[in-house]
Design a protein around this motif. Structure first.
Motif, PDB file in Angstrom:
ATOM      1  N   ALA A 109       0.532  -1.473  -0.180  1.00 15.08           N
ATOM      2  CA  ALA A 109      -0.300  -0.078   0.421  1.00 15.08           C
ATOM      3  C   ALA A 109       0.804   1.287   0.285  1.00 15.08           C
ATOM      4  N   GLY A 110       1.544   1.042   0.448  1.00 14.29           N
ATOM      5  CA  GLY A 110       2.596   2.245   0.469  1.00 14.29           C
ATOM      6  C   GLY A 110       3.142   2.785  -1.280  1.00 14.29           C
ATOM      7  N   LEU A 111       3.936   1.415  -1.460  1.00 11.57           N
ATOM      8  CA  LEU A 111       4.577   1.758  -2.646  1.00 11.57           C
ATOM      9  C   LEU A 111       3.629   2.248  -2.918  1.00 11.57           C
ATOM     10  N   ARG A 112       2.157   1.409  -3.489  1.00 14.58           N
ATOM     11  CA  ARG A 112       0.994   2.237  -4.293  1.00 14.58           C
ATOM     12  C   ARG A 112       0.549   3.534  -4.129  1.00 14.58           C
ATOM     13  N   THR A 113       0.811   4.118  -2.995  1.00  7.27           N
ATOM     14  CA  THR A 113       0.994   5.614  -2.597  1.00  7.27           C
ATOM     15  C   THR A 113       1.973   6.308  -3.696  1.00  7.27           C
ATOM     16  N   TRP A 114       3.219   5.918  -2.714  1.00  7.32           N
ATOM     17  CA  TRP A 114       4.348   6.134  -3.334  1.00  7.32           C
ATOM     18  C   TRP A 114       4.334   6.471  -4.802  1.00  7.32           C
ATOM     19  N   ALA A 115       3.412   5.730  -5.722  1.00  9.52           N
ATOM     20  CA  ALA A 115       3.661   5.938  -7.234  1.00  9.52           C
ATOM     21  C   ALA A 115       2.528   6.494  -7.600  1.00  9.52           C
ATOM     22  N   GLU A 116       0.864   6.567  -6.858  1.00 11.58           N
ATOM     23  CA  GLU A 116      -0.069   7.724  -7.060  1.00 11.58           C
ATOM     24  C   GLU A 116       0.328   9.262  -7.222  1.00 11.58           C
ATOM     25  N   GLU A 117       1.764   9.323  -6.168  1.00 12.02           N
ATOM     26  CA  GLU A 117       2.198  10.525  -5.748  1.00 12.02           C
ATOM     27  C   GLU A 117       3.599  11.126  -7.249  1.00 12.02           C
ATOM     28  N   HIS A 118       3.941  10.194  -7.882  1.00 11.59           N
ATOM     29  CA  HIS A 118       5.459  10.242  -8.824  1.00 11.59           C
ATOM     30  C   HIS A 118       5.254   9.865  -9.732  1.00 11.59           C
ATOM     31  N   MET A 119       3.825   9.290 -10.799  1.00 13.92           N
ATOM     32  CA  MET A 119       4.028   8.774 -11.422  1.00 13.92           C
ATOM     33  C   MET A 119       4.184   9.296 -12.759  1.00 13.92           C
ATOM     34  N   THR A 120       3.076  10.566 -12.640  1.00 11.72           N
ATOM     35  CA  THR A 120       3.234  11.674 -13.078  1.00 11.72           C
ATOM     36  C   THR A 120       4.260  12.291 -13.560  1.00 11.72           C
ATOM     37  N   GLU A 121       5.576  12.227 -12.727  1.00 16.44           N
ATOM     38  CA  GLU A 121       6.755  12.874 -12.491  1.00 16.44           C
ATOM     39  C   GLU A 121       7.751  12.349 -13.662  1.00 16.44           C
ATOM     40  N   ILE A 122       7.185  10.730 -13.123  1.00 16.07           N
ATOM     41  CA  ILE A 122       8.024  10.046 -13.974  1.00 16.07           C
ATOM     42  C   ILE A 122       7.484  10.455 -15.560  1.00 16.07           C
ATOM     43  N   ASN A 123       6.059  10.123 -15.461  1.00 18.96           N
ATOM     44  CA  ASN A 123       6.017   9.856 -17.313  1.00 18.96           C
ATOM     45  C   ASN A 123       6.681  11.180 -17.454  1.00 18.96           C
ATOM     46  N   ARG A 124       6.478  11.976 -17.278  1.00 15.01           N
ATOM     47  CA  ARG A 124       7.049  13.352 -17.584  1.00 15.01           C
ATOM     48  C   ARG A 124       8.207  13.475 -18.028  1.00 15.01           C
ATOM     49  N   ALA A 125       9.304  12.766 -16.546  1.00 17.76           N
ATOM     50  CA  ALA A 125      10.744  12.680 -17.708  1.00 17.76           C
ATOM     51  C   ALA A 125      11.364  11.711 -18.526  1.00 17.76           C
ATOM     52  N   ASN A 126      10.173  10.156 -18.686  1.00 15.52           N
ATOM     53  CA  ASN A 126      10.089   9.398 -19.753  1.00 15.52           C
ATOM     54  C   ASN A 126       9.852  10.447 -21.326  1.00 15.52           C
ATOM     55  N   GLU A 127       8.892  11.151 -20.977  1.00 14.98           N
ATOM     56  CA  GLU A 127       8.808  12.285 -22.244  1.00 14.98           C
ATOM     57  C   GLU A 127       9.807  12.327 -22.497  1.00 14.98           C
ATOM     58  N   ALA A 128      10.233  13.558 -21.870  1.00 15.37           N
ATOM     59  CA  ALA A 128      10.985  14.668 -21.975  1.00 15.37           C
ATOM     60  C   ALA A 128      12.315  14.151 -22.605  1.00 15.37           C
ATOM     61  N   ASN A 129      12.629  12.691 -22.168  1.00 17.41           N
ATOM     62  CA  ASN A 129      14.278  11.580 -22.140  1.00 17.41           C
ATOM     63  C   ASN A 129      13.814  10.882 -23.614  1.00 17.41           C
ATOM     64  N   ASP A 130      12.630  10.886 -24.156  1.00 16.90           N
ATOM     65  CA  ASP A 130      11.987  10.341 -25.890  1.00 16.90           C
ATOM     66  C   ASP A 130      12.074  11.545 -26.708  1.00 16.90           C
ATOM     67  N   GLN A 131      12.121  12.353 -25.717  1.00 14.38           N
ATOM     68  CA  GLN A 131      11.877  13.850 -27.172  1.00 14.38           C
ATOM     69  C   GLN A 131      13.659  14.075 -26.940  1.00 14.38           C
ATOM     70  N   ASN A 132      14.814  13.893 -26.102  1.00 11.85           N
ATOM     71  CA  ASN A 132      15.953  14.604 -25.912  1.00 11.85           C
ATOM     72  C   ASN A 132      16.773  13.743 -27.029  1.00 11.85           C
ATOM     73  N   GLU A 133      16.017  11.897 -26.822  1.00 11.80           N
ATOM     74  CA  GLU A 133      16.763  11.060 -27.504  1.00 11.80           C
ATOM     75  C   GLU A 133      16.674  11.313 -28.959  1.00 11.80           C
TER      76      GLU A 133
END
Length: 142
Positions: A109-133
């Motif tokens: 449950a703690g891991l799910r909470t962390w994911a809910e709080e941070h997946m948007t940030e992780i997705n943004r980082a992925n998109e930025a990385n994909d764009q840079n590549e």
């Protein structure tokens, strides 16, 4: 014969994810799949009641019968889930979390909470990385 710095036989190894005896590594090897965490969550939501195999499968969209069976067998073997079979034709099979399984759900449950709080940030980082590549490939012809 032991090597210098090696732990004595039977002694726990802590904090070294590169060591196969590390408890964290061993646990992640066992529970690190999406189906395992979904099964634990589904059974925790039903606790303390039991859930039939078919109902678990309905509550876990996308899981195959084989994958659910393998997952439940592993969780049962590890003492996280109990299994009860009614001798009917066909047999009715029920599952529930053990006390140990319920304690794992608390950690997940703690891991799910962390994911809910941070997946948007992780997705943004992925998109930025994909764009840079993509931009880098255009620069070097790559």
């Amino acid at each position: 014969m032991t090597t210098p710095g090696a732990p004595a036989a039977g002694r726990r190894v802590r904090g070294d994810l590169f060591d196969p005896r590390c408890p964290t590594r061993q646990l992640l090897d066992r529970i690190g799949t999406k189906w395992t965490s979904m099964a634990v969550k589904t059974l925790a939501d039903a606790a303390p009641d039991e859930v039939r195999f078919a109902e678990l499968r309905r509550r876990m969209p996308g899981v195959s019968q084989k994958m659910l069976s393998v997952t439940l067998r592993s969780l049962t073997r590890d003492g996280l889930v109990s299994r009860r079979v009614e001798p009917t034709v066909p047999p009715r099979v029920f599952y529930r979390l053990t006390g140990l399984g319920l304690s794992l759900e608390t950690a997940l449950a703690g891991l799910r909470t962390w994911a809910e709080e941070h997946m948007t940030e992780i997705n943004r980082a992925n998109e930025a990385n994909d764009q840079n590549e993509a931009n880098d490939q255009g620069v070097d012809g790559g």
